[in-house]
Design a protein around this motif. Structure first.
Motif, PDB file in Angstrom:
ATOM      1  N   LEU A 191       0.842  -1.194   0.000  1.00 51.23           N
ATOM      2  CA  LEU A 191       0.000   0.000   0.000  1.00 51.23           C
ATOM      3  C   LEU A 191       0.877   1.243   0.000  1.00 51.23           C
ATOM      4  O   LEU A 191       1.849   1.321   0.741  1.00 51.23           O
ATOM      5  N   ALA A 192       0.531   2.193  -0.824  1.00 52.47           N
ATOM      6  CA  ALA A 192       1.158   3.523  -0.796  1.00 52.47           C
ATOM      7  C   ALA A 192       0.316   4.423  -1.683  1.00 52.47           C
ATOM      8  O   ALA A 192      -0.098   4.013  -2.773  1.00 52.47           O
ATOM      9  N   GLY A 193       0.072   5.636  -1.223  1.00 53.12           N
ATOM     10  CA  GLY A 193      -0.867   6.543  -1.881  1.00 53.12           C
ATOM     11  C   GLY A 193      -2.202   6.482  -1.161  1.00 53.12           C
ATOM     12  O   GLY A 193      -2.815   5.427  -1.086  1.00 53.12           O
ATOM     13  N   THR A 194      -2.638   7.604  -0.632  1.00 50.93           N
ATOM     14  CA  THR A 194      -3.803   7.635   0.254  1.00 50.93           C
ATOM     15  C   THR A 194      -4.669   8.852  -0.028  1.00 50.93           C
ATOM     16  O   THR A 194      -4.157   9.934  -0.336  1.00 50.93           O
ATOM     17  N   THR A 195      -5.984   8.648   0.111  1.00 50.30           N
ATOM     18  CA  THR A 195      -6.926   9.762   0.116  1.00 50.30           C
ATOM     19  C   THR A 195      -8.029   9.445   1.111  1.00 50.30           C
ATOM     20  O   THR A 195      -8.074   8.346   1.667  1.00 50.30           O
ATOM     21  N   VAL A 207       3.649   9.140   6.280  1.00 47.72           N
ATOM     22  CA  VAL A 207       3.301   9.470   4.890  1.00 47.72           C
ATOM     23  C   VAL A 207       4.542   9.355   4.026  1.00 47.72           C
ATOM     24  O   VAL A 207       5.665   9.629   4.466  1.00 47.72           O
ATOM     25  N   GLY A 208       4.329   8.961   2.783  1.00 48.27           N
ATOM     26  CA  GLY A 208       5.414   8.896   1.824  1.00 48.27           C
ATOM     27  C   GLY A 208       5.623  10.251   1.172  1.00 48.27           C
ATOM     28  O   GLY A 208       4.686  10.836   0.615  1.00 48.27           O
ATOM     29  N   ILE A 209       6.846  10.747   1.229  1.00 50.69           N
ATOM     30  CA  ILE A 209       7.185  12.054   0.675  1.00 50.69           C
ATOM     31  C   ILE A 209       7.945  11.839  -0.633  1.00 50.69           C
ATOM     32  O   ILE A 209       8.935  11.103  -0.678  1.00 50.69           O
ATOM     33  N   VAL A 210       7.476  12.483  -1.703  1.00 51.40           N
ATOM     34  CA  VAL A 210       8.178  12.489  -2.988  1.00 51.40           C
ATOM     35  C   VAL A 210       8.358  13.944  -3.412  1.00 51.40           C
ATOM     36  O   VAL A 210       7.911  14.872  -2.720  1.00 51.40           O
ATOM     37  N   ALA A 211       9.001  14.145  -4.553  1.00 48.34           N
ATOM     38  CA  ALA A 211       9.348  15.514  -4.964  1.00 48.34           C
ATOM     39  C   ALA A 211       8.122  16.395  -5.156  1.00 48.34           C
ATOM     40  O   ALA A 211       8.196  17.613  -4.986  1.00 48.34           O
ATOM     41  N   ALA A 212       6.976  15.794  -5.494  1.00 47.66           N
ATOM     42  CA  ALA A 212       5.762  16.585  -5.734  1.00 47.66           C
ATOM     43  C   ALA A 212       4.915  16.776  -4.485  1.00 47.66           C
ATOM     44  O   ALA A 212       3.819  17.346  -4.564  1.00 47.66           O
ATOM     45  N   SER A 213       5.388  16.343  -3.341  1.00 47.96           N
ATOM     46  CA  SER A 213       4.600  16.433  -2.111  1.00 47.96           C
ATOM     47  C   SER A 213       4.468  17.874  -1.631  1.00 47.96           C
ATOM     48  O   SER A 213       5.385  18.692  -1.781  1.00 47.96           O
ATOM     49  N   LEU A 214       3.316  18.173  -1.014  1.00 49.05           N
ATOM     50  CA  LEU A 214       3.078  19.453  -0.349  1.00 49.05           C
ATOM     51  C   LEU A 214       3.002  19.205   1.146  1.00 49.05           C
ATOM     52  O   LEU A 214       2.208  18.373   1.602  1.00 49.05           O
ATOM     53  N   PRO A 215       3.808  19.874   1.956  1.00 40.46           N
ATOM     54  CA  PRO A 215       3.838  19.606   3.394  1.00 40.46           C
ATOM     55  C   PRO A 215       2.471  19.645   4.059  1.00 40.46           C
ATOM     56  O   PRO A 215       2.149  18.784   4.880  1.00 40.46           O
ATOM     57  N   GLU A 216       1.634  20.642   3.712  1.00 41.52           N
ATOM     58  CA  GLU A 216       0.329  20.752   4.376  1.00 41.52           C
ATOM     59  C   GLU A 216      -0.578  19.570   4.023  1.00 41.52           C
ATOM     60  O   GLU A 216      -1.365  19.104   4.856  1.00 41.52           O
ATOM     61  N   ASP A 217      -0.461  19.037   2.794  1.00 42.11           N
ATOM     62  CA  ASP A 217      -1.244  17.865   2.419  1.00 42.11           C
ATOM     63  C   ASP A 217      -0.777  16.626   3.179  1.00 42.11           C
ATOM     64  O   ASP A 217      -1.585  15.784   3.573  1.00 42.11           O
ATOM     65  N   GLU A 218       0.529  16.526   3.371  1.00 46.00           N
ATOM     66  CA  GLU A 218       1.057  15.363   4.097  1.00 46.00           C
ATOM     67  C   GLU A 218       0.650  15.401   5.573  1.00 46.00           C
ATOM     68  O   GLU A 218       0.346  14.365   6.163  1.00 46.00           O
ATOM     69  N   LEU A 219       0.607  16.595   6.157  1.00 43.41           N
ATOM     70  CA  LEU A 219       0.142  16.713   7.539  1.00 43.41           C
ATOM     71  C   LEU A 219      -1.313  16.285   7.653  1.00 43.41           C
ATOM     72  O   LEU A 219      -1.701  15.561   8.584  1.00 43.41           O
ATOM     73  N   GLU A 220      -2.133  16.709   6.709  1.00 42.91           N
ATOM     74  CA  GLU A 220      -3.542  16.330   6.730  1.00 42.91           C
ATOM     75  C   GLU A 220      -3.703  14.824   6.559  1.00 42.91           C
ATOM     76  O   GLU A 220      -4.581  14.215   7.182  1.00 42.91           O
ATOM     77  N   GLU A 221      -2.854  14.201   5.752  1.00 41.59           N
ATOM     78  CA  GLU A 221      -2.939  12.744   5.590  1.00 41.59           C
ATOM     79  C   GLU A 221      -2.627  12.028   6.904  1.00 41.59           C
ATOM     80  O   GLU A 221      -3.264  11.032   7.248  1.00 41.59           O
ATOM     81  N   THR A 222      -1.646  12.519   7.662  1.00 40.61           N
ATOM     82  CA  THR A 222      -1.375  11.892   8.960  1.00 40.61           C
ATOM     83  C   THR A 222      -2.583  12.038   9.880  1.00 40.61           C
ATOM     84  O   THR A 222      -2.884  11.130  10.661  1.00 40.61           O
ATOM     85  N   ARG A 223      -3.277  13.166   9.812  1.00 36.59           N
ATOM     86  CA  ARG A 223      -4.454  13.354  10.663  1.00 36.59           C
ATOM     87  C   ARG A 223      -5.556  12.366  10.291  1.00 36.59           C
ATOM     88  O   ARG A 223      -6.225  11.816  11.175  1.00 36.59           O
ATOM     89  N   LEU A 224      -5.736  12.133   8.995  1.00 38.20           N
ATOM     90  CA  LEU A 224      -6.720  11.134   8.564  1.00 38.20           C
ATOM     91  C   LEU A 224      -6.379   9.755   9.104  1.00 38.20           C
ATOM     92  O   LEU A 224      -7.237   9.022   9.593  1.00 38.20           O
ATOM     93  N   LYS A 225      -5.112   9.388   9.025  1.00 40.23           N
ATOM     94  CA  LYS A 225      -4.697   8.067   9.468  1.00 40.23           C
ATOM     95  C   LYS A 225      -4.790   7.924  10.989  1.00 40.23           C
ATOM     96  O   LYS A 225      -5.121   6.856  11.501  1.00 40.23           O
ATOM     97  N   LEU A 226      -4.486   8.985  11.711  1.00 33.08           N
ATOM     98  CA  LEU A 226      -4.569   8.938  13.177  1.00 33.08           C
ATOM     99  C   LEU A 226      -6.003   8.757  13.667  1.00 33.08           C
ATOM    100  O   LEU A 226      -6.228   8.244  14.768  1.00 33.08           O
ATOM    101  N   LEU A 227      -6.973   9.180  12.874  1.00 37.17           N
ATOM    102  CA  LEU A 227      -8.366   9.085  13.300  1.00 37.17           C
ATOM    103  C   LEU A 227      -8.787   7.661  13.620  1.00 37.17           C
ATOM    104  O   LEU A 227      -9.648   7.438  14.479  1.00 37.17           O
ATOM    105  N   ALA A 228      -8.199   6.670  12.941  1.00 37.40           N
ATOM    106  CA  ALA A 228      -8.580   5.278  13.183  1.00 37.40           C
ATOM    107  C   ALA A 228      -8.326   4.891  14.626  1.00 37.40           C
ATOM    108  O   ALA A 228      -9.215   4.318  15.303  1.00 37.40           O
TER     109      ALA A 228
END
Length: 409
Positions: free
Chosen positions: A231-235, A381-402
């Protein structure tokens, strides 16, 4: 230590987690009603730190079983002598262990069994708990901070993106922790039941205070057959069916997420292709929908060309690019520099192995380390060259909700 191991069929179709006592050092590995639960400790195998910790753990289990008297009338993967365990993410950290329970209840393919282990060679076959333990009223969890505050974590992601854009590496995974406390002790079995109910397609695990429900299967071995799910890539998800489908379609079409996913899939394919001449995998990533998020997923399957235990292959796979990055060594250096926390057993292998070398090992994601009325939750979160820091922070928040939801009263 002389060990007598007795496995008998058990006529009981109740949920596995309801068959375990409320205390007595519980361990568990459950998915879609099947798996293993155990309690009591017949042996705790400590392989110590280092890259050879997987091999040492397997050797210790083999040594334990060498002189054991095994009476197994079921003969399925997970019967007889079996250990559940978890390893540290960092090879240099202490804390890896295999637990050989005194009592194990397992279920596979509709067959349920009971295994007892007695180091004195005089085993009896007690029944499991007759009723699920009552869950006492629980206090709400309270946020107690993170090892790295949000602002500093955003800065770390931005630094990582700069290095990725400069070609220093292709991908790096950065994680955060989320500490909570309560006025009541957290119950690992109660938490596991909640996670199993919400995430039935995930592997729910309990090992020495590490509790979680992970969707990522690192490796399963049944004889010479091996499988893996990357698994990699999340929404996110939406309660609106059309919007939910649109989110999934956008994830499948995202160049950034597909690139991140491909790097993770390649890291698994390289290991398994060297061991399986007939390795097969999805030609394109598929969507894996969970209760709170959607992932890009690739399934692998094949047959080992030569005999190898599940832990032998796990040792080669860990850490995959899904939780470390690529190139592996450089990504680990960046994690150590920027992440600002000790991962412990988060993002590392968790699962079980039996005396035949069969077993199932996942990556410890969507998990918490419990310590009485304290807990640390994790998300990465997986960081690549096209990543935006604020989007990656929001993804961690989504994952923490579980895990946050599972801890709520």
């Amino acid at each position: 230590m002389s060990l007598r191991v007795v496995t008998r069929r058990l006529d009981d179709d109740r949920p596995l987690l309801d068959l375990s006592p409320a205390s007595h050092d519980p361990v568990a590995w459950v998915r879609r009603g099947e798996g293993l639960v155990g309690w009591g400790v017949a042996a705790r195998l400590d392989p110590g730190p280092g890259d050879e910790r997987f091999a040492r753990a397997e050797t210790q289990l083999h040594d334990l079983g060498r002189d054991a008297e095994v009476d197994d009338e079921v003969g399925l993967p997970g019967t007889g002598l079996v250990a559940l365990g978890a390893f540290t993410f960092d090879a240099g950290a202490a804390g890896s262990a295999l637990i050989v329970p005194r009592v194990v209840v397992g279920r596979r393919g509709g067959t349920t069994w009971l295994t007892t282990l007695d180091p004195d060679g005089a085993a009896t076959v007690p029944g499991p708990a007759t009723t699920p333990p009552l869950t006492p009223p629980r206090d709400r969890p309270r946020f107690a901070g993170s090892s790295k505050p949000d602002l500093r974590w955003l800065e770390a992601v931005a630094i990582a993106v700069d290095r990725l854009q400069a070609g220093d590496l292709d991908k790096v995974v950065l994680a955060r922790d989320h500490a909570v406390w309560s006025q009541e002790t957290f119950d690992p079995l109660d938490l596991a039941r909640r996670l199993t109910a919400r995430f039935p397609s995930c592997h729910t695990f309990v090992v020495e205070g590490l509790v979680g429900a992970t969707p990522e299967l690192l490796l399963a071995r049944d004889g010479d057959r091996v499988t893996s799910r990357v698994l990699a890539g999340t929404t996110g998800r939406s309660t609106d069916e059309a919007e939910d489908a649109a989110l999934g379609a956008a994830l499948l079409a995202s160049d950034k997420d597909r690139h991140e996913h491909q790097l993770a899939a390649d890291s698994v394919r390289e290991v398994l292709a060297a061991r399986c001449a007939d390795l097969q995998h999805d030609p394109e990533p598929r969507l894996l929908r969970l209760d709170n998020v959607q992932h890009l997923a690739t399934l692998f399957g094949g047959h080992l060309d030569r005999s190898a235990s599940v832990l032998e292959v796990v040792a080669e796979l860990h850490p995959t690019a899904a939780v470390g990055g690529t190139p592996r060594d450089r990504a680990l250096e960046v994690i150590a520099e920027l992440e600002g926390m000790d991962r412990g057993r988060y993002a590392a292998p968790v699962g079980w192995i039996d005396a035949a070398g069969d077993g199932e090992w996942a990556i410890a994601l969507r998990c918490a380390e419990l310590a009485g009325a304290r807990a640390r939750l994790f998300a990465g979160v997986g960081i690549v060259a096209a990543s935006l820091p604020e989007d990656e922070l929001e993804e961690t928040r989504l994952k923490l909700l579980a895990m946050q939801a599972a801890l709520e009263p």
